[in-house]
Design an enzyme around this catalytic site. Structure first.
Site, PDB file in Angstrom:
ATOM      1  N   LYS A 113      10.713   5.340  10.371  1.00 13.56           N
ATOM      2  CA  LYS A 113      11.456   4.185  10.887  1.00 13.56           C
ATOM      3  C   LYS A 113      12.383   4.583  12.023  1.00 13.56           C
ATOM      4  O   LYS A 113      12.653   3.793  12.915  1.00 13.56           O
ATOM      5  CB  LYS A 113      12.226   3.491   9.765  1.00 13.56           C
ATOM      6  CG  LYS A 113      11.323   2.703   8.841  1.00 13.56           C
ATOM      7  CD  LYS A 113      12.087   1.667   8.030  1.00 13.56           C
ATOM      8  CE  LYS A 113      11.139   0.825   7.215  1.00 13.56           C
ATOM      9  NZ  LYS A 113      11.834  -0.062   6.278  1.00 13.56           N
ATOM     10  N   LYS A 195      -1.282   3.072   6.686  1.00 11.81           N
ATOM     11  CA  LYS A 195      -1.209   2.062   5.624  1.00 11.81           C
ATOM     12  C   LYS A 195      -1.129   0.666   6.250  1.00 11.81           C
ATOM     13  O   LYS A 195      -0.642   0.519   7.373  1.00 11.81           O
ATOM     14  CB  LYS A 195      -0.014   2.324   4.694  1.00 11.81           C
ATOM     15  CG  LYS A 195       1.314   1.912   5.246  1.00 11.81           C
ATOM     16  CD  LYS A 195       2.379   1.743   4.164  1.00 11.81           C
ATOM     17  CE  LYS A 195       3.660   1.243   4.822  1.00 11.81           C
ATOM     18  NZ  LYS A 195       4.712   0.878   3.932  1.00 11.81           N
ATOM     19  N   LYS A 198       3.499  -4.709   6.946  1.00  8.27           N
ATOM     20  CA  LYS A 198       3.990  -6.024   7.382  1.00  8.27           C
ATOM     21  C   LYS A 198       4.289  -6.016   8.872  1.00  8.27           C
ATOM     22  O   LYS A 198       4.238  -7.032   9.524  1.00  8.27           O
ATOM     23  CB  LYS A 198       5.344  -6.330   6.706  1.00  8.27           C
ATOM     24  CG  LYS A 198       5.330  -6.583   5.237  1.00  8.27           C
ATOM     25  CD  LYS A 198       6.794  -6.762   4.780  1.00  8.27           C
ATOM     26  CE  LYS A 198       6.954  -6.540   3.302  1.00  8.27           C
ATOM     27  NZ  LYS A 198       8.141  -5.806   2.934  1.00  8.27           N
TER      28      LYS A 198
HETATM   29  P1  TYM Z   1       8.186  -2.929   0.691  1.00  9.96           P
HETATM   30  O1  TYM Z   1       8.845  -4.246   0.836  1.00  9.96           O
HETATM   31  O2  TYM Z   1       7.885  -2.145   1.909  1.00  9.96           O
HETATM   32  O3  TYM Z   1       6.835  -3.082  -0.082  1.00  9.96           O
HETATM   33  C1  TYM Z   1       6.765  -3.747  -1.330  1.00  9.96           C
HETATM   34  C2  TYM Z   1       5.760  -3.084  -2.244  1.00  9.96           C
HETATM   35  O4  TYM Z   1       4.461  -3.086  -1.662  1.00  9.96           O
HETATM   36  C3  TYM Z   1       3.917  -1.773  -1.693  1.00  9.96           C
HETATM   37  N1  TYM Z   1       3.053  -1.609  -0.511  1.00  9.96           N
HETATM   38  C4  TYM Z   1       1.767  -1.264  -0.561  1.00  9.96           C
HETATM   39  N2  TYM Z   1       0.953  -0.969  -1.595  1.00  9.96           N
HETATM   40  C5  TYM Z   1      -0.331  -0.645  -1.315  1.00  9.96           C
HETATM   41  N3  TYM Z   1      -0.824  -0.610  -0.038  1.00  9.96           N
HETATM   42  C6  TYM Z   1      -0.044  -0.892   1.018  1.00  9.96           C
HETATM   43  N4  TYM Z   1      -0.539  -0.870   2.255  1.00  9.96           N
HETATM   44  C7  TYM Z   1       1.322  -1.233   0.787  1.00  9.96           C
HETATM   45  N5  TYM Z   1       2.365  -1.571   1.591  1.00  9.96           N
HETATM   46  C8  TYM Z   1       3.419  -1.787   0.775  1.00  9.96           C
HETATM   47  C9  TYM Z   1       5.122  -0.855  -1.646  1.00  9.96           C
HETATM   48  O5  TYM Z   1       4.830   0.421  -2.133  1.00  9.96           O
HETATM   49  C10 TYM Z   1       6.089  -1.592  -2.529  1.00  9.96           C
HETATM   50  O6  TYM Z   1       5.818  -1.338  -3.886  1.00  9.96           O
HETATM   51  N6  TYM Z   1      11.931  -0.034  -0.706  1.00  9.96           N
HETATM   52  C11 TYM Z   1      10.956  -0.974  -1.200  1.00  9.96           C
HETATM   53  C12 TYM Z   1      11.579  -2.176  -1.869  1.00  9.96           C
HETATM   54  C13 TYM Z   1      12.552  -1.832  -2.926  1.00  9.96           C
HETATM   55  C14 TYM Z   1      12.249  -1.342  -4.222  1.00  9.96           C
HETATM   56  C15 TYM Z   1      13.500  -1.183  -4.879  1.00  9.96           C
HETATM   57  C16 TYM Z   1      11.063  -1.027  -4.870  1.00  9.96           C
HETATM   58  C17 TYM Z   1      13.889  -1.967  -2.851  1.00  9.96           C
HETATM   59  N7  TYM Z   1      14.461  -1.569  -4.017  1.00  9.96           N
HETATM   60  C18 TYM Z   1      13.581  -0.694  -6.197  1.00  9.96           C
HETATM   61  C19 TYM Z   1      11.138  -0.537  -6.191  1.00  9.96           C
HETATM   62  C20 TYM Z   1      12.388  -0.380  -6.822  1.00  9.96           C
HETATM   63  C21 TYM Z   1      10.125  -1.441  -0.027  1.00  9.96           C
HETATM   64  O7  TYM Z   1      10.502  -1.357   1.093  1.00  9.96           O
HETATM   65  O8  TYM Z   1       8.991  -2.031  -0.344  1.00  9.96           O
END
Ligand code: TYM
Length: 331
Positions: A113, A195, A198
């Site tokens: 990032k 990957k 978004k």
């Molecule tokens: P975020 O918002 O980027 O993504 C949400 C969830 O989606 C999963 N993910 C994927 N899984 C498979 N293939 C992909 N291409 C893919 N892209 C995203 C991510 O692994 C995630 O599970 N930091 C976290 C949000 C968060 C969180 C937490 C998660 C904040 N606090 C506490 C667990 C526990 C995040 O940015 O996810």
């Protein structure tokens, strides 16, 4: 209920992709039947990159509606918005003091990032994993269902929990990442080495949960594949392997079953089948999300009771932490 606690969250920072769905929400559905679950909209994480405030607010509600539309039951789980529970930030501060700058600088996502937002490498971006640790530890979560890209963050949350416990006495449950074998890393349709994200600049790289049927099918038709025409999972066929993983995740079949189904058939036919399957699955979710979003009273009610449930637990944890570190808390 086996007495275990599950915590996970998603950032309302952009339209969700099928990667988010397959890697996280889909897996929460079974967990909610067995465990005490907390699922948040991580809007405090989202502002570590610039967000339009009105859009952030809109996306937060839209994400809540999506959770419910996907089948997350607000009666069973605490569904809430992170910023409504102030203990997240309070715990983060304390955890900051047992976390080292060097550890944060080494985080893969921070490095990525920082490259991507070179003009905005703010403190929040670096502190992101500590906030995530605070989320998880606040609820004494045993299991954290996430996609592959978040494993490093869950690992650091474990380290922080262990370090705090060693220094101040048993306080936190040491959490474990729960990574599903299938679909934990859905790749970009345009570059299977990356990957699906978004925030990809190439609109054909990601399939969004908001995409209409024609768009979904078109994106899959254009998906990058490999040179020969065998439809099998293989390291030297990352494009086809990714499409098989998506197809398997959306049909509930194993990849072996999917390989058999498409044996002897061409890429064109296969890509169309994947597109149609994903579109068929998403259509009712999109309808339901729209319906829920139009009932704001219901949605605000769900988020208010979710926040209240989360707050009760969070308050207890923070009080214990403050006692452990020696903070004055009145008489
Ligand atoms: P975020 O918002 O980027 O993504 C949400 C969830 O989606 C999963 N993910 C994927 N899984 C498979 N293939 C992909 N291409 C893919 N892209 C995203 C991510 O692994 C995630 O599970 N930091 C976290 C949000 C968060 C969180 C937490 C998660 C904040 N606090 C506490 C667990 C526990 C995040 O940015 O996810």
């Amino acid at each position: 209920m086996e007495g275990k606690t599950v915590y996970s969250a998603i950032q309302p920072s952009g339209d969700l992709t099928i990667g988010n769905y397959v890697g996280s929400i889909r897996n929460w559905l079974t967990l909610q039947e067995e465990y005490d679950c907390y699922f948040a909209m991580a809007n405090m994480h989202a502002i570590t990159v610039r967000q339009d405030p009105a859009e952030l607010r809109r996306r937060t509600l839209s994400l809540a509606a999506l959770y419910i539309a996907c089948g997350i039951d607000p009666e069973k789980c605490a569904l809430y918005v992170q910023s409504q529970v102030p203990q997240h930030a309070e715990l983060m501060w304390v955890l900051n003091t047992v976390t080292y700058v060097g550890e944060m600088e080494r985080m893969t996502q921070f490095k990525d990032k920082s490259r991507k937002h070179a003009d905005n490498i703010n403190m929040g971006l670096m502190d992101y994993p500590v906030l995530m640790a605070a989320d998880i530890l606040l609820f004494k979560a045993d299991l954290v269902p996430v996609g592959q890209d978040q494993t490093q963050h869950v690992e650091i949350a474990r380290d922080i929990a262990i370090r705090f416990n060693n220094r101040f006495g048993e306080t936190f449950t040491v959490p474990k990442a729960l990574i599903m074998k299938q679909g934990a890393k859905i790749a970009s349709l345009q570059d299977p080495a990356k990957k699906m994200s978004k925030s990809d600049e190439n609109p054909n790289a990601s399939v969004f949960l908001t995409d209409d049927r024609d768009t979904i099918i078109r994106k899959f038709k254009r998906a990058v594949t490999d040179s020969d025409d065998r439809i099998v999972v293989s390291e030297d066929k990352p494009g086809i392997s990714n499409l098989l993983a998506i197809y398997a995740s959306f049909t509930g079949k194993t990849t072996e079953e999917c390989e058999k189904e498409f044996e002897g058939r061409g890429y064109g036919e296969f890509k169309l089948a994947v597109g149609e399957t994903v579109a068929d699955k998403l259509a009712p979710v999109q309808e339901e999300q729209k319906r829920i979003l139009s009932d704001k009273t219901y949605l605000h009610g769900v988020l208010a009771s979710g926040a209240e449930r989360a707050f009760k637990v969070a308050r207890k944890t923070i009080s214990k932490v403050y006692r452990k570190v020696g903070f004055y808390q009145g008489e």
